[in-house]
Design an enzyme around this catalytic site. Structure first.
Site: not given
Length: 308
Positions: A140-141
């Site tokens: 996600h990051e």
């Protein structure tokens, strides 16, 4: 270099429109300050200085504020291993890896471009998540870095920061200044009014973009790893644990909510959720559920991945 994170045209359009609108607002803001303060040199120097500092040093400021430090492979081999694997799959440069020694489970990415990026996780996150869940959060990051929306949020938030600085400067100048006349009071009121309006508009634009980019990052991470249920499990676990932390202990972290995997909000967020930097947990889980169905995933969250 183009990464293998699936491109998101809707995210690109939203980032472009937001930057365009904020650019117009910025030009109007600077012009209004020049008229009110009658010193274009002062306004331009301050504006350029704040923008440059925020763009070039945002990663260092975020790490310092959240007590993050860069860690080498020898210290956190498993964390580096997950980042290495995801970067290889996504075909993107490996960012600097950092760890913040705080108990709040969370993660964030910052930096001006994929070649100058930092991904930071808290020790609270490392203690709570399984390796598969950690992979989902890091994916996600990394998608934020690959989509360049980290840099966009950094630049976009500049206007609100500048407006806040102008308000403080005007307030203290009025408070501790010398003789005050009617003209000074009018200029002071004008600066405060324009700055407050700019802050309010930029606040709403940034949060609208931030909520969408979080959904886009969830989609990209789920599609890259092929494990949306594991990301859903991490989201549920992290959000639940953060909700148990007293709000007074989260106040410092809330300034960086736009960068976090999950916002630092207590259980009783109240009206603040209407202006949140993130979509609701229900929205995020619903989207991941749809992706799981599309991928035909039938893996129980937290269950070890089967060998290919």
């Amino acid at each position: 270099m183009q990464s293998r994170f699936r491109s998101d045209r809707r995210l690109t359009v939203r980032m472009t429109v937001t930057l365009f609108l904020l650019g117009l607002l910025y030009v109007g803001f600077v012009a209004a300050l020049i008229v009110l303060l009658k010193s274009w040199v002062l306004v331009v120097v301050v504006a350029a200085g704040v923008l440059g500092a925020q763009y070039w040093f945002s990663d260092r400021v975020a790490l310092f504020a959240m007590r993050g430090r860069v860690v080498e492979r020898e210290e956190y081999p498993e964390l580096h291993g997950v980042v290495d694997r995801l970067c290889a799959i996504a075909d993107m440069p490996k960012p600097v890896v950092a760890v913040s020694d705080i108990d709040m489970p969370n993660a964030f990415a910052t930096g001006r471009n994929p070649d100058h990026a930092v991904v930071c996780v808290t020790t609270g996150l490392l203690r709570r998540l399984s390796p598969e869940e950690l992979e989902g959060v890091l994916a996600h990051e990394l998608s934020h870095v690959a989509h360049k929306d980290v840099a966009v949020i950094t630049v976009a938030s500049f206007l609100g920061v500048l407006a806040g600085l102008v308000v403080r400067f005007a307030f203290y100048s009025q408070l501790f200044g010398g003789r005050k006349d009617q003209n000074t009071a009018v200029v002071f009121a004008g600066v405060m009014g324009v700055s407050a309006a700019v802050y309010a508009i930029s606040f709403l634009l940034i949060r609208a973009l931030s909520r969408y980019r979080e959904l886009a990052a969830d989609r990209a991470a789920a599609q890259l790893t092929g494990r949306p249920s594991v990301l859903a499990s991490a989201l549920t676990k992290v959000s639940g644990d953060i909700a148990k932390i007293p709000s007074k202990d989260l106040r410092t972290a809330q300034a960086f909510n736009a960068f976090y995997f999950t916002p630092a909000l207590g259980a009783e967020a109240g009206v603040s959720r209407l202006f949140s930097t993130h979509p609701s947990l229900e929205q995020r889980l619903e989207q991941l559920g749809r992706i799981s169905t599309e991928l035909g995933e039938a893996v129980v969250p937290g269950e070890p991945r089967k060998a290919d």
